[in-house]
Design an enzyme around this catalytic site. Sequence first.
Site: not given
Length: 492
Positions: A28, A101, A259
Amino acid sequence: MCGIAGIYSDKTVAPELYDSIIHLQHRGQDAAGIMTYDDRMHKEKGMGLAKEVFNSENMKLLSGNIGISHNRYPTHGGFSHGEVQPFWTSVPYGIALAHNGNITNYNEMANEVTQTENRYLNTTSDSEVLLHYFADQLHTTSPPTSSKDFFDVLCDAVTNIFSNVRGAYSVVSLVIGKGLIVFRDPHGIRPLVKGERPNGSGGKDYIFASENTMFYALGYEPTGTVLPGELIYVDEQGTVFNKRLVKTKFNPCIFEYVYFARPDSTLNDVSVYRSRLRMGQNLAKAWKNKYPNKTPDIVIPAPSTANTSALSFAHELGVRYSEGLYKNTFIGRTFIMPGQEERKKSVKYKLVPQELEIRDKKVLILDDSIVRGNTSREIVRMLRDFGAKEVYFSSACPPVQNPCFYGVDMPTKHELIAGNMNEHEIEKYLEVDALLYQTIDNLVEAVKRKGNHYIDQPCMACLNGNYVANDISDKKIAEIEAMRIQDRNGAS
Ligand code: SF4
């Protein structure tokens, strides 16, 4: 996807939380935040990379030996500073929380929190709803005095969360005067690992994080994974309490291996790097079966997640591995100059082909996955422009046919190429001479073959439509996709 970490130590934790954000930056890059506490809560958060948010001045204000951090990659909620985690509330105790999540019954939980519990929500973030729901569950008429009693209260609170909050959530939280708390949803969809090291006071320091990428740098020994449905509490004296509150199937996200996760991570007691090697090996065996007369001269990964699988694919086929596409890693977040907008969207801007590796060769491109398909098609055209004799394409992941509602910001079904075309149509769309996808069985085998793990069946909802938390109906898909489009359109 986001990155979270929580640390209990006998010394100031903020510098190590900063390092944790740096080592989870791939999860992130939109925003980052750290919260710590001593006699009161300290917080610092902002938009951008860790190095843009934190400096020596604001780090000094983050005192305390218990803290949590968050790297943000938005999957729910808007994009403003107010949405940056961790979130906190002062009632009861003073609680901060960060989560990775996505809560799929957000609307129901937001109604519960605002209308039944009379709490006010500042944002549209599902993490803020989770914080307030958790806070309300911790409200007791007679506050617990011992750690054991507080743990009992926590067990009831988190059991209620597990019963009522749907979706995927790995959580780190701190409660003033009480300590550090972590828990993972009953299916263990998003990752959460743990580690420990001896400290200078004769006890131990503890770390919990989305991945163990920072453990070596910080001197922590990995001690495995937080189990699905497990609650762990480290009190202010460093005593650890833990309990698996719910036992269901362990369904961690398979896309972490395909990934998202860094290759040097071990998630759910399975090495990401080794699983990618096995993906390449399985795919190459399938290639030999399906295309015995189409052996490439070289195998080039679509950089850089696919590098590992491409390496073992080439090895299995006995052909040369080539880094024939170079990716400039500094492009991601550079300032866009006037007139640069369109150029930056192009694959040409991000990848540079090496003509000597490509001209007059039969080239096989191996990518980790094919999502929208437009990047793959641009790569194929680029190779033809550079003189490839034939172009083959293989994907280490089976067709991505469904959106993710468990914390990964995937396109809507309408935008997913495999959600709308069959493999033959995709082969034509990509303009390749041969295409091969990994099968679901071979992907699962690659993840589960080795490792001392407890995985029952990984979540593969984006591949097979089986949403493991049993919480996604057609109506829910329409509702969540509408919210997602609204979030994107509202993004600044
Ligand atoms: Fe991972 Fe796909 Fe499941 Fe989302 S739907 S959690 S990306 S496996």
